[in-house]
Design an enzyme around this catalytic site. Structure first.
Site, PDB file in Angstrom:
ATOM      1  N   ASP A 169     -10.011  -2.641  -4.558  1.00 36.30           N
ATOM      2  CA  ASP A 169      -9.214  -3.677  -4.912  1.00 36.30           C
ATOM      3  C   ASP A 169      -9.829  -5.086  -4.642  1.00 36.30           C
ATOM      4  O   ASP A 169     -10.260  -5.234  -3.719  1.00 36.30           O
ATOM      5  CB  ASP A 169      -7.884  -3.770  -4.271  1.00 36.30           C
ATOM      6  CG  ASP A 169      -6.766  -2.546  -4.548  1.00 36.30           C
ATOM      7  OD1 ASP A 169      -6.741  -2.611  -5.795  1.00 36.30           O
ATOM      8  OD2 ASP A 169      -6.559  -2.018  -3.691  1.00 36.30           O
ATOM      9  N   CYS A 214      -0.863  -1.146  -2.731  1.00 36.93           N
ATOM     10  CA  CYS A 214      -1.687  -1.875  -4.131  1.00 36.93           C
ATOM     11  C   CYS A 214      -1.307  -3.130  -4.345  1.00 36.93           C
ATOM     12  O   CYS A 214      -2.073  -3.959  -4.820  1.00 36.93           O
ATOM     13  CB  CYS A 214      -1.725  -1.058  -5.203  1.00 36.93           C
ATOM     14  SG  CYS A 214      -2.282   0.741  -4.953  1.00 36.93           S
ATOM     15  N   CYS A 226      -6.301  -0.463  -9.277  1.00 33.21           N
ATOM     16  CA  CYS A 226      -5.287   0.349 -10.273  1.00 33.21           C
ATOM     17  C   CYS A 226      -4.378  -0.185 -10.757  1.00 33.21           C
ATOM     18  O   CYS A 226      -4.084  -1.696 -10.947  1.00 33.21           O
ATOM     19  CB  CYS A 226      -4.925   1.524  -9.413  1.00 33.21           C
ATOM     20  SG  CYS A 226      -3.886   0.753  -8.090  1.00 33.21           S
ATOM     21  N   CYS A 249     -13.265  -1.617  -1.399  1.00 30.83           N
ATOM     22  CA  CYS A 249     -12.231  -0.948  -0.923  1.00 30.83           C
ATOM     23  C   CYS A 249     -11.339  -0.429  -2.107  1.00 30.83           C
ATOM     24  O   CYS A 249     -10.236  -0.109  -1.827  1.00 30.83           O
ATOM     25  CB  CYS A 249     -11.453  -1.897  -0.074  1.00 30.83           C
ATOM     26  SG  CYS A 249     -12.448  -3.290   0.711  1.00 30.83           S
TER      27      CYS A 249
END
Lengths: 214, 392
Positions: free
Chosen positions: A55, A126, A79, A53
């Site tokens: 993450d 995120c 990220c 996914c």
């Protein structure tokens, strides 16, 4: 090379706030090496997400008798926003002699975002995984200390009313590779007693398959 | 000074191109459609440019339609052709790693105009299988659209063989050659194609200019209506300075291609070999040999592409990533997924695309900092995949 010493070659090109940048390049409380921490010293360990996914986060907590978080260590595949968010989260729960787990469970992505001086709107998602990993670790602490009644499966909706199986359980099963109703049932026992939920389960499997595996 | 390794996104405008365009902004500003001397001079400049380009493509000037971008050329080719040839059939064939300009145009036509579209699979290197193409052709098939070279992984398709198949079945063939034009053969007679899309912004020309080669006898309907410019296929006052610049850019690219291609291949392979040798758990995406001279697309396991990009950016190195976090859709690269790699490989893929200003010193700087960046991000990451998981 110490990546943390890097200076921007010009000061105009950075996409994030200085705080995000600082936590991305100098993450706090990070577990850097496999042998750096003794797992047995930690009494709450949680992991959420998956590299598929984009993450994945793991959180190790040391919680004392007064239910205060004394240490919060972590690792993150993700990220810059995800890395900085998790780093900031670890600071929030351990600063000022540590946060009570009661309070830590109430931390929202918005709180982390605020301390980071804001993430770009489309990167906000995120930062969601960090506090989920934290709650997973706190739940793990409850499980280890026999306080299962205090575990909070938040955001989850009960699908199978008899076995109390949630949409999150189905999500996990799909992420583990169960791609048919039969396989999901094998893993979760969903729909064995509560047959009324089967159409909804099938719909969820399709949804998560589409979401994660296209 | 930046080390720009994102030439597939766009290129800087060559100084000679800029110079050629200059006088057509304020001095020679005419509308080629005006019947006066100012307009005539503009028309002459346009005709000359069209002539220049037609010689490069080995076609007639009347077969070149100027547009506003590569995307517009592709839209005109596919929509224009499908709409003009409805009576002949209702099916076209393309493939899964096309640029969004092709894919989204096809999706639109499927949804709004009932077109049937076949999206061919590609192999692990990104090549379509010719026998599968031939198998998908039906009586209804009117057009095949296969890109010349892929913008993400650089894979170069067998355009000549595809055009042979199309000819055999009397089907028209469009190719998106935007990434290929600066490096590969774009002689339309050699390639045997009917429609070809090109643009200026990938070959050191200006942005906002493209062209569609339309082989004589290929029926199209315009998608933009108005004053009937460009042989009725693309209305709107012609963008003379950009047309002149585009022609100049193509001219320079053709003239300097052989030397530049060799230089880029050497630099590209130097980059790829060094990264794969010195950084563990990495692999090249795309075809090992049938690839653009300037493209190196590499997956770094256990790390996320956006994080790598931002770290590199700190050192002044600009590249791009197939990571979901860098895309508007938040989905990882459809190209990396189409070559059979799992999501986690797409998230950790980085595209380096070289160009005129790329030097060995620049690549050396990248090679110096990259191992440390990957090592650092792997320390942060809880993930530990193996090359075996990726089938490598």
């Amino acid at each position: 090379m110490n990546v943390g010493d890097v200076k921007s070659y010009d000061n105009t090109s950075w996409f994030y706030t200085d705080t995000v940048k600082d936590h991305f390049f100098n993450p706090r409380n990070l577990v850097k090496k496999d042998n750096e921490i003794e797992v047995k010293d930690f009494n709450g360990i949680g992991s959420v997400g998956s590299p598929a996914c984009g993450d994945q986060m793991s959180v190790w907590l040391k919680i004392d008798k007064n239910e205060t978080i004394k240490e919060c260590r972590w690792r993150c595949f993700g990220c810059a926003s995800a890395i900085a968010s998790t780093s900031m989260l670890s600071v929030i729960v351990t600063e000022n002699d540590g946060m009570k787990i009661e309070d830590a469970m109430k931390i929202k992505p918005q709180d982390i975002n605020k301390r980071l001086d804001g993430l770009p709107t489309r990167k906000f998602h995120c930062s969601v995984l960090g506090d989920k990993a934290l709650r997973a670790a706190i739940n793990d602490y409850f499980r280890r200390t026999g306080q299962n009644d205090r575990m909070v499966i938040e955001g989850a909706k009960i699908i199978d009313k008899i076995l109390k199986i949630t949409d999150k359980d189905i999500e996990e099963a799909v992420l583990d590779g169960a791609d048919t109703f039969e396989k999901v049932q094998q893993k979760t026992k969903v729909g064995i007693k509560d047959k009324t939920c089967i159409p909804e389960v099938e719909q969820l499997i399709r949804f998560y398959k589409e979401k994660y595996f296209g | 000074m930046e080390i720009y390794l994102d030439h597939a996104a766009t290129t800087y405008v060559d100084e000679r191109v800029k110079e050629s365009m200059d006088k057509y902004f304020s001095d020679e500003y005419g509308n080629p459609g005006s019947f006066n001397t100012v307009g005539l001079r503009a028309k002459n400049a346009m005709d000359e440019s069209r002539e220049t380009i037609s010689k490069i493509l080995n076609c007639t000037p009347q077969e070149i339609i100027f547009t506003g971008s590569g995307t517009e050329s592709i839209n005109l080719a596919i929509k224009g052709f499908v709409r003009a040839n409805k009576s002949k059939g209702n099916h076209i064939i393309t493939q899964k790693t096309e640029h969004e300009a092709v894919l989204e145009t096809c999706h639109y036509l499927e949804k709004e105009e009932g077109l049937k579209v076949t999206y061919l699979d590609v192999d692990e290197f990104g090549l379509i299988k010719l026998d599968e193409l031939e198998k998908e052709i039906t009586k209804e098939t009117i057009l095949v659209s296969i890109m010349y070279a892929n913008n993400e992984i650089g894979t170069v398709q067998n355009i000549k063989e595809i055009s042979e198949i199309c000819k055999k079945h009397k089907i028209k063939f469009h190719t998106d050659a935007c990434q290929a034009a600066g490096y590969l053969d774009i002689n339309v007679q050699n390639l045997g194609i009917d429609l070809m899309s090109l643009n200026g912004s990938k070959l050191y020309g200006p942005k906002g200019i493209g062209l569609l080669y339309v082989k004589k006898g290929t029926m199209l309907k315009p998608i933009i209506h108005g004053g009937g410019q460009e042989f009725g296929l693309r209305s709107g006052t012609e963008n003379i300075p950009y047309i002149v610049g585009f022609a100049k850019a193509l001219e320079i690219a053709q003239r300097e291609k052989d030397v530049e291609v060799m230089r880029l291949i050497n630099l590209r392979d130097y980059l790829i070999n060094n990264v794969l040798e010195n950084i563990p758990k990495t692999f090249l995406n795309g075809h090992p040999s049938s690839r653009l001279p300037n493209n190196a697309n590499i997956t770094f396991l256990d790390v996320e592409g956006e994080a790598i990009m931002l770290m590199m950016n700190e050192y002044g190195i600009c590249a791009s990533s197939g990571s979901a976090c860098t895309s508007k859709s938040l989905d990882p690269s459809h190209v990396i997924l189409a070559i059979g790699l799992p999501y986690e490989a797409a998230h950790g893929s980085i595209r380096f695309t070289l160009g005129k200003k790329t030097t060995k010193e620049g690549i050396d700087k990248l090679l110096k900092v990259l191992p440390g960046i990957i090592e650092y991000l792997r320390q942060v990451s809880p993930v530990n995949l193996s090359l075996k998981d990726m089938g490598k």
